[in-house]
Design an enzyme around this catalytic site. Structure first.
Site, PDB file in Angstrom:
ATOM      1  N   ASP A  10      -9.066  10.464  -5.236  1.00 13.91           N
ATOM      2  CA  ASP A  10      -9.974   9.702  -5.627  1.00 13.91           C
ATOM      3  C   ASP A  10     -11.353  10.385  -5.507  1.00 13.91           C
ATOM      4  O   ASP A  10     -12.226  10.024  -4.355  1.00 13.91           O
ATOM      5  CB  ASP A  10      -9.992   8.901  -4.718  1.00 13.91           C
ATOM      6  CG  ASP A  10      -7.935   7.515  -5.241  1.00 13.91           C
ATOM      7  OD1 ASP A  10      -8.594   6.815  -6.048  1.00 13.91           O
ATOM      8  OD2 ASP A  10      -6.976   8.571  -4.669  1.00 13.91           O
ATOM      9  N   ARG A  17     -13.038  12.162  -2.208  1.00 15.37           N
ATOM     10  CA  ARG A  17     -12.560  13.014  -1.176  1.00 15.37           C
ATOM     11  C   ARG A  17     -13.330  14.600  -1.063  1.00 15.37           C
ATOM     12  O   ARG A  17     -13.711  15.499   0.104  1.00 15.37           O
ATOM     13  CB  ARG A  17     -11.468  12.949  -1.763  1.00 15.37           C
ATOM     14  CG  ARG A  17     -10.156  11.667  -2.411  1.00 15.37           C
ATOM     15  CD  ARG A  17     -10.561  11.250  -0.400  1.00 15.37           C
ATOM     16  NE  ARG A  17      -9.276   9.657  -1.013  1.00 15.37           N
ATOM     17  CZ  ARG A  17      -9.441   8.912  -0.576  1.00 15.37           C
ATOM     18  NH1 ARG A  17     -10.485   8.361   0.310  1.00 15.37           N
ATOM     19  NH2 ARG A  17      -8.726   7.554  -1.349  1.00 15.37           N
ATOM     20  N   LYS A  24      -8.586   0.987 -12.228  1.00 19.33           N
ATOM     21  CA  LYS A  24      -7.639   0.359 -10.992  1.00 19.33           C
ATOM     22  C   LYS A  24      -7.908  -0.813 -11.096  1.00 19.33           C
ATOM     23  O   LYS A  24      -9.512  -0.527 -11.791  1.00 19.33           O
ATOM     24  CB  LYS A  24      -7.202   1.558  -9.803  1.00 19.33           C
ATOM     25  CG  LYS A  24      -8.541   2.222  -9.688  1.00 19.33           C
ATOM     26  CD  LYS A  24      -8.544   2.827  -8.475  1.00 19.33           C
ATOM     27  CE  LYS A  24      -9.984   3.639  -8.434  1.00 19.33           C
ATOM     28  NZ  LYS A  24      -9.633   4.612  -7.251  1.00 19.33           N
ATOM     29  N   HIS A  25      -7.830  -2.002 -10.196  1.00 23.53           N
ATOM     30  CA  HIS A  25      -6.565  -1.555 -10.105  1.00 23.53           C
ATOM     31  C   HIS A  25      -5.886  -3.004 -11.282  1.00 23.53           C
ATOM     32  O   HIS A  25      -6.214  -4.129 -10.628  1.00 23.53           O
ATOM     33  CB  HIS A  25      -6.524  -2.393  -8.805  1.00 23.53           C
ATOM     34  CG  HIS A  25      -7.070  -1.270  -7.931  1.00 23.53           C
ATOM     35  ND1 HIS A  25      -8.204  -1.336  -7.570  1.00 23.53           N
ATOM     36  CD2 HIS A  25      -6.145   0.261  -7.558  1.00 23.53           C
ATOM     37  CE1 HIS A  25      -8.661  -0.063  -6.755  1.00 23.53           C
ATOM     38  NE2 HIS A  25      -7.594   0.769  -6.015  1.00 23.53           N
ATOM     39  N   HIS A  73      -3.914  -1.738   1.993  1.00 27.20           N
ATOM     40  CA  HIS A  73      -3.667  -0.956   3.199  1.00 27.20           C
ATOM     41  C   HIS A  73      -2.763  -1.102   4.708  1.00 27.20           C
ATOM     42  O   HIS A  73      -2.471  -1.052   5.116  1.00 27.20           O
ATOM     43  CB  HIS A  73      -4.980   0.018   3.689  1.00 27.20           C
ATOM     44  CG  HIS A  73      -5.979   0.925   2.088  1.00 27.20           C
ATOM     45  ND1 HIS A  73      -6.370   0.219   1.247  1.00 27.20           N
ATOM     46  CD2 HIS A  73      -5.417   1.675   0.988  1.00 27.20           C
ATOM     47  CE1 HIS A  73      -6.946   1.017   0.042  1.00 27.20           C
ATOM     48  NE2 HIS A  73      -6.232   2.677   0.534  1.00 27.20           N
ATOM     49  N   ASP A  95       0.580   1.373  -7.573  1.00 28.37           N
ATOM     50  CA  ASP A  95      -1.301   1.736  -6.348  1.00 28.37           C
ATOM     51  C   ASP A  95      -0.115   2.666  -5.296  1.00 28.37           C
ATOM     52  O   ASP A  95       1.786   2.641  -5.110  1.00 28.37           O
ATOM     53  CB  ASP A  95      -1.772   1.273  -5.545  1.00 28.37           C
ATOM     54  CG  ASP A  95      -2.648   1.474  -4.716  1.00 28.37           C
ATOM     55  OD1 ASP A  95      -3.235   2.755  -4.412  1.00 28.37           O
ATOM     56  OD2 ASP A  95      -3.435   0.639  -4.589  1.00 28.37           O
TER      57      ASP A  95
END
Length: 340
Positions: A64, A72, A172-173, A185, A255
């Site tokens: 990502d 990241r 996404k998403h 999350h 996901d």
């Protein structure tokens, strides 16, 4: 033949147990997170290890790398990039041509950093979720705009930029995460918008980019679409909406199956996602016990899912188009300086 899942790994290098496990359970690809990144040589070595573990000519290595909060690889491994909403502001302030160029250049440069620098060949971008006044910060400035047409146009440009660097984009998403008031999350968000509202605002960017090679589901429960199951586990939402109304026939991955929005046994959840119509189950946290359940619950990648996967890999196989990255980077910085 690979199996229908994507795996994370636990640290900066593969353990002996991970190498043996991946050899047996044959994930289609691998995904990287901050825990897997320390410095350039280490990251290149890890990508090489994962590519070897994949044991195929083209092994997808995902990350990502959007810009903003979701990046990241950060300096000094890669330059810092703005969030998608900043690109949207270029479009708003300086016009369509400047906005589209900024979006394309961001995709192009992100892809170059990933593939040329480290061998990473898949970026989970563009984020086609439309911004709303009450959008939870889990999306927030990851959205390009509150205008579906602008989201679609900038998302298309970013995806084209990634592909110009030989990197596979994953939109996404699906079918839209912008209305959520909770973090998937941590819990399962519920969207109470009517079908007509979703069709008018949330769906159009995905419909406009339905020809893209890969996409990712949202762990959201849309009451107007399936009052019992979140998208990832919903045969009707995937079959009738994503594949039907939106017309997306690309590679569809879930996901992250380890997110708290999904409640239940990891093996049962994974089997349900594949049964609902996901081509691939994505599992990110690198927990060996969970990965074993995921791997035991997915089939080999065959049939239509395998065909979609091969079409997606063609983006990587084509490689990058020529260009002057240094000049493109200077152009991008100039466009963004106008809204800084």
């Amino acid at each position: 033949m690979p199996k229908a899942w994507i795996a994370g790994c636990s640290g900066l290098a593969l353990t002996a147990d991970e190498r043996a496990f991946f050899a047996d359970e044959r994930p289609w690809g691998f995904i990287l997170f901050g825990r897997n990144v320390s410095e350039p040589a280490q990251l290149r070595d890890l990508v090489a290890e994962l590519t070897e573990a994949g044991a195929r000519d083209t092994v997808p290595i995902l990350v990502d790398q959007e810009g903003g909060r979701v990046q990241r690889l950060r300096p000094p491994l890669a330059p810092r990039y703005p969030p998608s909403m900043t690109v949207g502001r270029v479009h708003e302030r300086d016009g369509e041509e400047a906005g589209l160029r900024a979006a394309w250049l961001q995709g192009r440069l992100l892809g170059h950093d990933l593939r040329d620098g480290y061998g990473i060949n898949v970026d989970c971008l563009p984020c086609l979720d439309v911004a709303f006044p009450g959008t939870h910060s889990v999306i927030g400035d990851r959205a390009y705009s509150n205008d579906p047409a602008v989201v679609a146009a900038l998302g298309r440009a970013a995806a084209d930029g990634l592909m110009a660097s030989g990197v596979l984009p994953v939109m996404k998403h699906l079918p839209g995460h912008g209305r959520t008031d909770a973090d998937s999350h941590l819990e399962l968000p519920r969207v109470r918008a009517t079908r007509a509202e979703l069709e008018a605002v949330d769906f159009p960017p995905f419909r406009a980019l339905r020809d893209l090679p890969a996409g990712m589901t949202a762990h959201l429960l849309f009451e107007a679409l399936d009052a019992l199951r979140p998208t990832t586990l919903s045969p009707s939402t995937i079959g009738e909406i994503i594949r039907g109304e939106l017309g997306f026939d690309g590679l569809l991955m879930s996901d992250d199956m380890s997110m708290k929005a999904l409640d239940g046994d990891m093996g049962d959840l994974t089997a349900a996602a594949i049964s609902a119509g996901c081509d691939l189950a994505l599992h990110c946290n690198g927990d060996m016990a969970e990965m074993a359940k995921v791997a035991a619950s997915v089939p080999e990648l065959t049939g239509r899912a395998a065909e979609r996967a091969e079409r997606a890999l063609d983006v990587i196989r084509r490689g990058a188009t020529p260009g002057s990255i240094d000049e493109e980077r200077r152009e991008f910085e100039g466009l963004l300086a106008l809204v800084a």
